[in-house]
Design a protein around this motif. Structure first.
Motif, PDB file in Angstrom:
ATOM      1  N   ILE A 118      -1.858 -12.534 -35.938  1.00  0.00           N
ATOM      2  CA  ILE A 118      -0.750 -12.291 -35.022  1.00  0.00           C
ATOM      3  C   ILE A 118      -0.370 -13.604 -34.360  1.00  0.00           C
ATOM      4  O   ILE A 118      -1.228 -14.359 -33.892  1.00  0.00           O
ATOM      5  CB  ILE A 118      -1.177 -11.228 -33.997  1.00  0.00           C
ATOM      6  CG1 ILE A 118      -1.187  -9.869 -34.719  1.00  0.00           C
ATOM      7  CG2 ILE A 118      -0.234 -11.192 -32.814  1.00  0.00           C
ATOM      8  CD1 ILE A 118      -1.656  -8.744 -33.893  1.00  0.00           C
ATOM      9  N   THR A 119       0.938 -13.884 -34.353  1.00  0.00           N
ATOM     10  CA  THR A 119       1.382 -15.166 -33.786  1.00  0.00           C
ATOM     11  C   THR A 119       2.051 -14.976 -32.435  1.00  0.00           C
ATOM     12  O   THR A 119       2.336 -15.937 -31.740  1.00  0.00           O
ATOM     13  CB  THR A 119       2.412 -15.812 -34.747  1.00  0.00           C
ATOM     14  OG1 THR A 119       3.413 -14.834 -35.038  1.00  0.00           O
ATOM     15  CG2 THR A 119       1.729 -16.252 -36.024  1.00  0.00           C
ATOM     16  N   ASP A 120       2.276 -13.677 -32.084  1.00  0.00           N
ATOM     17  CA  ASP A 120       3.059 -13.420 -30.882  1.00  0.00           C
ATOM     18  C   ASP A 120       2.490 -12.192 -30.181  1.00  0.00           C
ATOM     19  O   ASP A 120       2.254 -11.171 -30.820  1.00  0.00           O
ATOM     20  CB  ASP A 120       4.509 -13.155 -31.339  1.00  0.00           C
ATOM     21  CG  ASP A 120       5.455 -12.969 -30.170  1.00  0.00           C
ATOM     22  OD1 ASP A 120       4.961 -12.792 -29.041  1.00  0.00           O
ATOM     23  OD2 ASP A 120       6.677 -12.974 -30.386  1.00  0.00           O
ATOM     24  N   PRO A 121       2.223 -12.243 -28.866  1.00  0.00           N
ATOM     25  CA  PRO A 121       1.663 -11.078 -28.152  1.00  0.00           C
ATOM     26  C   PRO A 121       2.472  -9.803 -28.329  1.00  0.00           C
ATOM     27  O   PRO A 121       1.939  -8.698 -28.319  1.00  0.00           O
ATOM     28  CB  PRO A 121       1.676 -11.511 -26.683  1.00  0.00           C
ATOM     29  CG  PRO A 121       1.857 -12.987 -26.693  1.00  0.00           C
ATOM     30  CD  PRO A 121       2.474 -13.392 -27.994  1.00  0.00           C
ATOM     31  N   ARG A 122       3.791  -9.958 -28.536  1.00  0.00           N
ATOM     32  CA  ARG A 122       4.629  -8.750 -28.672  1.00  0.00           C
ATOM     33  C   ARG A 122       4.257  -7.946 -29.916  1.00  0.00           C
ATOM     34  O   ARG A 122       4.488  -6.764 -30.004  1.00  0.00           O
ATOM     35  CB  ARG A 122       6.112  -9.140 -28.733  1.00  0.00           C
ATOM     36  CG  ARG A 122       6.709  -9.380 -27.358  1.00  0.00           C
ATOM     37  CD  ARG A 122       8.128  -9.835 -27.461  1.00  0.00           C
ATOM     38  NE  ARG A 122       8.257 -10.942 -28.433  1.00  0.00           N
ATOM     39  CZ  ARG A 122       9.253 -11.839 -28.403  1.00  0.00           C
ATOM     40  NH1 ARG A 122      10.177 -11.762 -27.493  1.00  0.00           N
ATOM     41  NH2 ARG A 122       9.332 -12.793 -29.303  1.00  0.00           N
ATOM     42  N   GLN A 123       3.702  -8.679 -30.902  1.00  0.00           N
ATOM     43  CA  GLN A 123       3.326  -7.979 -32.142  1.00  0.00           C
ATOM     44  C   GLN A 123       2.196  -6.980 -31.876  1.00  0.00           C
ATOM     45  O   GLN A 123       2.118  -5.943 -32.508  1.00  0.00           O
ATOM     46  CB  GLN A 123       2.905  -9.010 -33.204  1.00  0.00           C
ATOM     47  CG  GLN A 123       4.103  -9.792 -33.726  1.00  0.00           C
ATOM     48  CD  GLN A 123       3.665 -10.940 -34.607  1.00  0.00           C
ATOM     49  OE1 GLN A 123       2.682 -11.604 -34.332  1.00  0.00           O
ATOM     50  NE2 GLN A 123       4.410 -11.184 -35.668  1.00  0.00           N
ATOM     51  N   ILE A 124       1.315  -7.345 -30.932  1.00  0.00           N
ATOM     52  CA  ILE A 124       0.236  -6.403 -30.582  1.00  0.00           C
ATOM     53  C   ILE A 124       0.848  -5.138 -30.011  1.00  0.00           C
ATOM     54  O   ILE A 124       0.473  -4.023 -30.365  1.00  0.00           O
ATOM     55  CB  ILE A 124      -0.738  -7.025 -29.551  1.00  0.00           C
ATOM     56  CG1 ILE A 124      -1.563  -8.101 -30.230  1.00  0.00           C
ATOM     57  CG2 ILE A 124      -1.623  -5.932 -28.940  1.00  0.00           C
ATOM     58  CD1 ILE A 124      -2.793  -8.509 -29.475  1.00  0.00           C
ATOM     59  N   ASP A 129       2.451   0.532 -30.278  1.00  0.00           N
ATOM     60  CA  ASP A 129       3.567   1.501 -30.279  1.00  0.00           C
ATOM     61  C   ASP A 129       3.607   2.268 -31.599  1.00  0.00           C
ATOM     62  O   ASP A 129       3.840   3.473 -31.629  1.00  0.00           O
ATOM     63  CB  ASP A 129       4.906   0.778 -30.064  1.00  0.00           C
ATOM     64  CG  ASP A 129       5.008   0.231 -28.647  1.00  0.00           C
ATOM     65  OD1 ASP A 129       4.170   0.640 -27.804  1.00  0.00           O
ATOM     66  OD2 ASP A 129       5.902  -0.599 -28.382  1.00  0.00           O
ATOM     67  N   GLN A 130       3.385   1.537 -32.686  1.00  0.00           N
ATOM     68  CA  GLN A 130       3.450   2.171 -34.003  1.00  0.00           C
ATOM     69  C   GLN A 130       2.355   3.233 -34.135  1.00  0.00           C
ATOM     70  O   GLN A 130       2.585   4.329 -34.633  1.00  0.00           O
ATOM     71  CB  GLN A 130       3.280   1.090 -35.090  1.00  0.00           C
ATOM     72  CG  GLN A 130       3.380   1.620 -36.522  1.00  0.00           C
ATOM     73  CD  GLN A 130       4.694   2.342 -36.790  1.00  0.00           C
ATOM     74  OE1 GLN A 130       5.719   2.046 -36.166  1.00  0.00           O
ATOM     75  NE2 GLN A 130       4.684   3.305 -37.698  1.00  0.00           N
ATOM     76  N   GLU A 131       1.140   2.894 -33.627  1.00  0.00           N
ATOM     77  CA  GLU A 131       0.027   3.839 -33.699  1.00  0.00           C
ATOM     78  C   GLU A 131       0.360   5.089 -32.897  1.00  0.00           C
ATOM     79  O   GLU A 131       0.150   6.213 -33.349  1.00  0.00           O
ATOM     80  CB  GLU A 131      -1.246   3.175 -33.150  1.00  0.00           C
ATOM     81  CG  GLU A 131      -2.484   3.988 -33.425  1.00  0.00           C
ATOM     82  CD  GLU A 131      -3.767   3.221 -33.140  1.00  0.00           C
ATOM     83  OE1 GLU A 131      -4.616   3.150 -34.029  1.00  0.00           O
ATOM     84  OE2 GLU A 131      -3.906   2.683 -32.021  1.00  0.00           O
TER      85      GLU A 131
END
Length: 377
Positions: A118-124, A129-131
């Protein structure tokens, strides 16, 4: 033997009461016998040849300490040792639409090992959200069928619990496989192994699903099912020992009712059958010659050990009583047996001492086989 069908409720009740006599639940045998007859009749099914099948595993005996014998009750449904998974869920659901799942309401771990950089905290956040969305899809699928009670054999995710509770669904998780099968028989619901496949026609119904506290434990009761093919008897007793004793007594009673219905034949107890049998055997012995005659007469004597022991146990004179019984049977009273309370000879059938034929034939068979074996050795 006389015939007995599923319609002869009074007869079946007498069989159950005979089975309970002499045990610790004797004081409540009327009420308990009625309960057992209702339970067995509920789970009895006719197969295509019109023969009765009664699977005793469909009568669940759940014992709980606390309360007296009189608190024992029959549920037209199933009692589970489970509580609702979330405190926000309702404790009672009337007119329940029951869904039974054999899969987890959570996001499965993948079979393959994967690393994600992951390169960006927003991806976490997107990941989380996806889960949540995946779990929401599962919950929405369950809600879309109209289910308001859910029993799951596996786990239910915390997020899913929250959303189910918010929508007023009663849910219990990690319900055992056998309990799930019984629930299916009681409510008429199908056990579904994939949430995607769940549809309104898979749901079962129950008049009331509620969480109740018995002793220190929370339990779930599924009651008032329309035509349950699985029922529960909640056995109560003041102490662990009493409850276990009552459970054993009820198991005997249920077995007796089943034996009577499956063979369709019953006889009177109190030593009446054995006396009649001995009388007929002696008559038969007269038609034989030589040693055979002695053997049959000896068999007749051996069968009389039952009424003899009855008399001895009741503190009566066995010789007098056997003579009285013999003369009654010679006068054609085939159900003349020993009333151990009054010490008199009376009609055991009218006295409601009834037993399944199977028990008598089995006893004679087993005894004969054992005697043969011992003599051979």
């Amino acid at each position: 033997a006389e015939s007995c069908t599923i319609k002869d409720r009074a007869l079946l009740k007498n069989i159950a009461m005979t089975a309970m006599t002499g045990k610790s639940s004797e004081s409540h045998k009327e009420v308990l016998a009625e309960m057992l007859v209702n339970a067995v009749i509920s789970v009895a099914e006719e197969n295509e040849n019109g023969k009765l099948t009664i699977d005793l595993s469909n009568i669940k005996l759940e014992k709980k300490t606390g309360g007296g014998i009189e608190n024992t009750e029959l549920l037209q449904g199933i009692m589970l040792d489970k509580e609702r998974v979330h405190p926000g869920m309702p404790t009672r659901v009337k007119n329940a639409k029951v869904a039974l799942l054999d899969c987890a309401v959570e996001v499965k771990d993948t079979e393959t090992d994967a690393k994600i950089q992951i390169t960006d905290p927003r991806q976490i956040q997107a990941f989380i959200d996806q889960e949540e969305k995946m779990i929401m899809d599962k919950v929405n699928k369950i809600l879309s069928t109209g289910a308001n009670v859910l029993f799951c054999q596996k786990g239910i995710d915390d997020t899913a619990q929250y959303f189910l509770a918010k929508n007023g669904v009663y849910a219990a998780r990690r319900v055992g496989k056998t309990d799930l099968e019984k629930l299916s028989k009681a409510t008429g619901a199908s056990i579904v192994t994939s949430i995607k496949e769940l549809s309104p026609k898979d749901l079962g119904s129950a008049g009331l699903v509620e969480e109740i506290k018995i002793g220190d434990e929370q339990m779930t009761a599924v009651r008032e099912c329309k035509n349950p093919k699985a029922v529960t008897i909640l056995v109560r007793g003041g102490t662990e020992h009493v409850a276990a004793e009552i459970k054993r007594t009820l198991t005997d009673g249920i077995g007796d009712i089943r034996a009577a219905l499956i063979s369709g034949k019953v006889v009177a107890g109190a030593g009446a059958v054995e006396m009649e049998l001995a009388r007929q055997l002696r008559k038969y012995a007269d038609s034989l010659e030589g040693k055979e005659q002695l053997a049959v007469a000896a068999f007749a004597n051996s069968v009389e050990v039952i009424p003899r022991t009855l008399a001895e146990s009741a503190g009566l004179d066995p010789i007098d009583k056997l003579a009285e019984l013999k003369s009654a049977h010679d006068k054609g009273q085939k159900w003349a047996g020993l009333d151990v309370f009054t010490g008199k000879v009376r009609d055991a059938w009218k006295g409601n001492v009834i037993e399944p034929l199977k028990i008598k034939t089995q006893a004679i068979k087993s005894a004969s086989e054992v005697a043969t074996m011992i003599l051979r050795i």
